[in-house]
Design a protein around this motif. Structure first.
Motif, PDB file in Angstrom:
ATOM      1  N   GLY A  53      -1.628 -39.140  -6.561  1.00  0.00           N
ATOM      2  CA  GLY A  53      -2.469 -38.056  -6.365  1.00  0.00           C
ATOM      3  C   GLY A  53      -3.220 -38.040  -5.160  1.00  0.00           C
ATOM      4  O   GLY A  53      -2.830 -37.071  -4.338  1.00  0.00           O
ATOM      5  N   VAL A  54      -3.844 -38.859  -4.744  1.00  0.00           N
ATOM      6  CA  VAL A  54      -4.759 -38.833  -3.716  1.00  0.00           C
ATOM      7  C   VAL A  54      -3.882 -38.713  -2.215  1.00  0.00           C
ATOM      8  O   VAL A  54      -4.174 -38.294  -1.350  1.00  0.00           O
ATOM      9  CB  VAL A  54      -5.999 -40.045  -3.573  1.00  0.00           C
ATOM     10  N   ALA A  55      -2.716 -39.607  -2.440  1.00  0.00           N
ATOM     11  CA  ALA A  55      -1.853 -39.645  -1.195  1.00  0.00           C
ATOM     12  C   ALA A  55      -1.151 -38.352  -1.047  1.00  0.00           C
ATOM     13  O   ALA A  55      -1.091 -37.812   0.150  1.00  0.00           O
ATOM     14  CB  ALA A  55      -0.782 -40.588  -1.433  1.00  0.00           C
ATOM     15  N   ALA A  56      -0.741 -37.881  -2.061  1.00  0.00           N
ATOM     16  CA  ALA A  56      -0.095 -36.469  -2.065  1.00  0.00           C
ATOM     17  C   ALA A  56      -0.938 -35.436  -1.526  1.00  0.00           C
ATOM     18  O   ALA A  56      -0.518 -34.640  -0.568  1.00  0.00           O
ATOM     19  CB  ALA A  56       0.621 -35.852  -3.479  1.00  0.00           C
ATOM     20  N   VAL A  57      -2.188 -35.274  -1.809  1.00  0.00           N
ATOM     21  CA  VAL A  57      -2.972 -34.123  -1.488  1.00  0.00           C
ATOM     22  C   VAL A  57      -3.324 -34.627   0.088  1.00  0.00           C
ATOM     23  O   VAL A  57      -3.721 -33.685   1.038  1.00  0.00           O
ATOM     24  CB  VAL A  57      -4.297 -34.141  -2.288  1.00  0.00           C
ATOM     25  N   SER A  58      -3.698 -35.791   0.384  1.00  0.00           N
ATOM     26  CA  SER A  58      -4.110 -36.168   1.605  1.00  0.00           C
ATOM     27  C   SER A  58      -3.068 -35.905   2.752  1.00  0.00           C
ATOM     28  O   SER A  58      -3.069 -35.742   3.937  1.00  0.00           O
ATOM     29  CB  SER A  58      -4.503 -37.613   1.714  1.00  0.00           C
ATOM     30  N   VAL A  59      -1.574 -35.653   2.396  1.00  0.00           N
ATOM     31  CA  VAL A  59      -0.572 -35.389   3.425  1.00  0.00           C
ATOM     32  C   VAL A  59      -0.858 -34.126   3.918  1.00  0.00           C
ATOM     33  O   VAL A  59      -0.480 -33.742   5.112  1.00  0.00           O
ATOM     34  CB  VAL A  59       0.698 -35.644   2.655  1.00  0.00           C
TER      35      VAL A  59
END
Length: 255
Positions: free
Chosen positions: A193-199
Motif C-alpha cells: 500500500g505505501v509503496a503504491a501510493v508513494s509512486v
C-alpha cells in the motif's frame, strides 16, 4: 514513509498475537463475549473506513482534480473496486469460516489449518494495506490513527482465532503462534500500500477508498453476520458502537 508504513502495519498485525495470549493461561471466553469483541472490531473498522480513509480520500481527490464531483466519483469507484476485489478473493480462494464452513474454489483440496489461515488472511491483508496507504500520502498522524485503531481491533480478533483453533484441538502454544502468523500478513499489505501510493500522488485517493471498500465488505459479509448468529446482537451492537466511538475519538484527537 515506506519504512513508517511497514513498521506501523507490522505493529498492528502483531496485536493479533497479543490478543491471543490469554489462551496460554487457559482463559476461556463465552460466545456472547466473543460476539461483543467482534462487534467492537467491526465498529473500529467502520469508523476507520470513513474517518481515516474515505474522507481523506475525497479531500485528496479535491486537491488533485479541483472539483468535489470528481473527488466523489473517484471515491465511489475506489470503494466499489475494493469491495469487488475482496468479493473475488472470497469467491475464488479456498478458505473456511469457523461457523459457516468451507467457501471458495474446491476448499476440500487443502487441510483445515490452511483453510483457517487463508480465511483470516483475507481479512487482515486489506487492513495492513489501509495502514500503508495512510502513510503513503505523507500524513503520519492519519497513518498512526489507522494503525492504532486496526491494532485495537486485531486484539479481540486474535483471541477469537486462538480460541477457535483450541476448539479444533490445537495446543495452546500452536494456537497463539498461528493466530500471530495470521496477523503478520498485514505488514505485507502495508508495504504494498505505501509503496503504491508513494509512486504517484494520483494513486492516493483511489488507494484510500479502495482500502475502505475492502474493509466495509468484510464487515458486512463476515463480521456482523457472525456476531448476530447466536442471539447476542444486543451485546454485539454495543461493542460496535463502543469501537466506532473510540476510533472516531482517536482519529479526531490524533489527527
Amino acid at each position: 514513509m515506506i519504512l513508517w508504513g511497514f513498521l506501523a502495519s507490522l505493529g498492528a498485525g502483531l496485536m493479533t498475537g497479543v490478543g491471543a495470549l490469554p489462551v496460554l493461561f487457559g482463559r476461556e471466553i463465552t460466545r456472547r463475549t466473543n460476539d461483543m469483541m467482534l462487534g467492537f472490531a467491526a465498529g473500529v473498522m467502520i469508523s476507520a473506513s470513513f474517518f481515516s480513509l474515505i474522507l481523506p480520500g475525497i479531500e485528496e481527490g479535491e486537491a488533485i482534480y479541483g472539483t468535489t464531483v470528481a473527488a466523489a466519483l473517484l471515491a465511489a469507484t475506489g470503494i466499489a473496486l475494493g469491495a469487488l476485489a475482496v468479493a473475488g478473493i472470497n469467491r475464488w480462494v479456498p478458505h473456511e469460516h469457523f461457523v459457516t464452513g468451507p467457501e471458495g474454489a474446491d476448499p476440500g483440496a487443502l487441510s483445515k489449518l490452511w483453510l483457517f489461515i487463508l480465511a483470516i488472511t483475507i481479512h487482515n491483508f486489506p487492513e495492513g494495506m489501509a495502514v500503508g496507504i495512510g502513510f503513503g500520502g505523507g500524513d503520519v498522524t492519519n497513518g498512526m490513527s489507522l494503525a492504532t485503531g486496526i491494532g485495537l481491533q486485531n486484539a479481540p480478533e486474535g483471541l477469537a482465532v486462538a480460541v477457535a483453533l483450541r476448539g479444533q484441538g490445537y495446543g495452546r502454544l500452536r494456537s497463539v503462534w498461528y493466530a500471530t502468523l495470521t496477523g503478520l500478513v498485514e505488514p505485507i499489505g502495508g508495504l504494498i500500500g505505501v509503496a503504491a501510493v508513494s509512486v504517484s500522488v494520483y494513486v492516493l485517493p483511489v488507494g484510500l477508498t479502495f482500502a475502505a471498500g475492502a474493509m466495509l465488505f468484510i464487515i458486512s459479509h463476515e463480521i456482523i453476520p457472525e456476531t448476530h448468529r447466536h442471539g447476542h446482537q444486543n451485546r454485539a451492537t454495543t461493542g460496535l458502537l463502543v469501537g466506532l466511538i473510540l476510533m472516531m475519538f482517536l482519529d479526531v484527537t490524533l489527527g
